[in-house]
Motif scaffolding. Structure first.
Motif, mmCIF file in Angstrom:
data_model
loop_
_atom_site.group_PDB
_atom_site.id
_atom_site.type_symbol
_atom_site.label_atom_id
_atom_site.label_comp_id
_atom_site.label_asym_id
_atom_site.label_seq_id
_atom_site.Cartn_x
_atom_site.Cartn_y
_atom_site.Cartn_z
ATOM 1 N N LEU A 125 -63.861 64.285 16.924
ATOM 2 C CA LEU A 125 -64.389 64.694 15.638
ATOM 3 C C LEU A 125 -64.124 66.181 15.442
ATOM 4 C CD1 LEU A 125 -66.064 63.603 13.266
ATOM 5 C CD2 LEU A 125 -68.097 64.349 14.477
ATOM 6 N N ARG A 126 -63.541 66.531 14.323
ATOM 7 C CA ARG A 126 -63.283 67.941 14.007
ATOM 8 C C ARG A 126 -64.156 68.362 12.836
ATOM 9 N NH1 ARG A 126 -57.141 66.485 13.868
ATOM 10 N NH2 ARG A 126 -58.252 64.615 13.370
ATOM 11 N N ILE A 127 -64.454 69.644 12.779
ATOM 12 C CA ILE A 127 -65.270 70.195 11.711
ATOM 13 C C ILE A 127 -64.355 70.986 10.783
ATOM 14 C CG2 ILE A 127 -67.210 71.710 11.157
ATOM 15 C CD1 ILE A 127 -68.094 71.243 14.146
ATOM 16 N N PHE A 128 -64.237 70.520 9.546
ATOM 17 C CA PHE A 128 -63.427 71.215 8.545
ATOM 18 C C PHE A 128 -64.362 72.078 7.708
ATOM 19 C CE2 PHE A 128 -60.650 67.939 9.885
ATOM 20 C CZ PHE A 128 -59.355 68.313 9.552
ATOM 21 N N VAL A 129 -64.046 73.359 7.612
ATOM 22 C CA VAL A 129 -64.889 74.296 6.878
ATOM 23 C C VAL A 129 -64.070 74.949 5.776
ATOM 24 C CG1 VAL A 129 -66.315 76.374 7.054
ATOM 25 C CG2 VAL A 129 -66.230 74.761 8.970
ATOM 26 N N SER A 130 -64.508 74.731 4.543
ATOM 27 C CA SER A 130 -63.862 75.356 3.400
ATOM 28 C C SER A 130 -64.464 76.741 3.227
ATOM 29 C CB SER A 130 -64.101 74.508 2.150
ATOM 30 O OG SER A 130 -63.454 75.073 1.051
ATOM 31 N N PRO A 158 -63.791 76.207 19.675
ATOM 32 C CA PRO A 158 -62.758 76.548 18.687
ATOM 33 C C PRO A 158 -61.812 75.398 18.377
ATOM 34 C CG PRO A 158 -63.036 78.347 20.220
ATOM 35 C CD PRO A 158 -63.861 77.192 20.738
ATOM 36 N N LYS A 159 -61.473 74.575 19.364
ATOM 37 C CA LYS A 159 -60.507 73.499 19.128
ATOM 38 C C LYS A 159 -61.046 72.404 18.212
ATOM 39 C CE LYS A 159 -61.692 70.798 23.202
ATOM 40 N NZ LYS A 159 -61.243 70.263 24.456
ATOM 41 N N LEU A 160 -62.356 72.411 17.950
ATOM 42 C CA LEU A 160 -62.941 71.419 17.055
ATOM 43 C C LEU A 160 -63.056 71.911 15.622
ATOM 44 C CD1 LEU A 160 -65.826 70.076 19.320
ATOM 45 C CD2 LEU A 160 -63.510 69.175 19.044
ATOM 46 N N LEU A 161 -62.697 73.180 15.388
ATOM 47 C CA LEU A 161 -62.874 73.788 14.079
ATOM 48 C C LEU A 161 -61.544 73.882 13.338
ATOM 49 C CD1 LEU A 161 -64.848 75.228 12.137
ATOM 50 C CD2 LEU A 161 -64.231 77.357 13.294
ATOM 51 N N PHE A 177 -56.063 75.518 11.226
ATOM 52 C CA PHE A 177 -56.325 75.734 9.809
ATOM 53 C C PHE A 177 -55.512 74.802 8.947
ATOM 54 C CE2 PHE A 177 -52.596 78.438 9.843
ATOM 55 C CZ PHE A 177 -52.114 78.404 8.545
ATOM 56 N N ALA A 178 -56.094 74.528 7.789
ATOM 57 C CA ALA A 178 -55.456 73.689 6.774
ATOM 58 C C ALA A 178 -55.157 74.549 5.565
ATOM 59 C CB ALA A 178 -56.393 72.544 6.377
ATOM 60 N N LEU A 179 -53.952 74.419 5.066
ATOM 61 C CA LEU A 179 -53.576 75.085 3.827
ATOM 62 C C LEU A 179 -53.937 74.119 2.704
ATOM 63 C CD1 LEU A 179 -52.271 77.656 2.749
ATOM 64 C CD2 LEU A 179 -50.057 76.553 3.003
ATOM 65 N N THR A 180 -54.964 74.476 1.914
ATOM 66 C CA THR A 180 -55.481 73.565 0.903
ATOM 67 C C THR A 180 -54.874 73.850 -0.464
ATOM 68 O OG1 THR A 180 -57.385 74.939 0.310
ATOM 69 C CG2 THR A 180 -57.662 73.418 2.144
ATOM 70 N N ARG A 181 -55.077 72.868 -1.344
ATOM 71 C CA ARG A 181 -54.560 72.949 -2.715
ATOM 72 C C ARG A 181 -53.051 73.168 -2.702
ATOM 73 N NH1 ARG A 181 -58.559 76.526 -6.182
ATOM 74 N NH2 ARG A 181 -56.936 75.960 -7.624
ATOM 75 N N PHE A 182 -52.391 72.650 -1.664
ATOM 76 C CA PHE A 182 -50.960 72.870 -1.515
ATOM 77 C C PHE A 182 -50.214 72.257 -2.687
ATOM 78 C CE2 PHE A 182 -46.679 72.085 0.055
ATOM 79 C CZ PHE A 182 -46.366 73.349 0.511
ATOM 80 N N GLY A 183 -49.324 73.045 -3.264
ATOM 81 C CA GLY A 183 -48.513 72.589 -4.381
ATOM 82 C C GLY A 183 -49.055 73.000 -5.736
ATOM 83 N N LEU A 184 -50.305 73.453 -5.791
ATOM 84 C CA LEU A 184 -50.872 73.853 -7.082
ATOM 85 C C LEU A 184 -50.416 75.241 -7.498
ATOM 86 C CD1 LEU A 184 -54.559 72.600 -7.022
ATOM 87 C CD2 LEU A 184 -52.611 71.645 -8.242
#
Length: 174
Positions: A2-7, A34-37, A67-74
């Motif tokens: 389980l990973r924790i995604f934080v916006s 850290p590896k869960l975040l 990290f996730a790059l969000t709203r990609f393409g907008l």
């Protein structure tokens, strides 16, 4: 796992970019591995804060934070940034999912392209705003790695979430 995604709000992110040590100290105080975040960074922040952000993300990734790059393409997606930033995830914006769900061939092409780009750079994809099982099946056919949205599960308080996860593990559901 389980990973924790934080916006992260833009202001907060901008305040910690110059002090990754403070961020990691804060993370340690929470006792989160850290590896869960996974930090969700909007594409438009990347475009305006490139040099400092690249350094920050590099430092926290070396500690295991993803990290996730969000709203990609907008925004004005600069593909050259993907090589410098090395995101762990590209998040397909919900607006593309809704357009494609209506049979719009351009929306479908955008989603398909984001999945291919992400996988080509060694990142996983996340589809945001998934509302129904038809979208789930279509995104699975594209090779989308992760999905979230009210069609999969609604927001719930922590104890209810823990029980929801346990019930799905007991039933063998994904």
């Amino acid at each position: 796992p389980l990973r924790i995604f934080v916006s992260l709000p833009r202001g907060w992110l901008l305040s910690v970019i110059g002090s990754p040590g403070l961020f990691l100290d804060f993370l340690a105080s929470l006792r989160v591995e850290p590896k869960l975040l996974v930090l969700e960074i909007p594409e438009d922040v990347v475009q305006t804060e490139q040099s400092d952000l690249v350094e920050f993300l590099s430092q926290i990734q070396s500690m295991g934070v993803q990290f996730a790059l969000t709203r990609f393409g907008l925004g004005l997606s600069g593909l050259s940034l993907l090589g410098r930033l090395r995101p762990d995830y590209l998040k397909i914006d919900r607006s593309f999912i809704r357009i494609a769900d209506g049979g719009d061939k351009r929306g479908e092409a955008v989603c398909r392209a984001i999945v291919k780009i992400a996988h080509g750079f060694g990142a996983e994809t996340i589809a945001g705003g998934v509302l129904n099982q038809g979208q789930v099946r279509w995104l699975e056919s594209l090779g989308c790695d992760l999905m979230h949205g009210d069609g999969l599960g609604v927001a719930m308080p922590g104890p209810e979430f823990v029980e929801w996860v346990r019930s799905r593990q007991d039933s063998g559901a994904d």
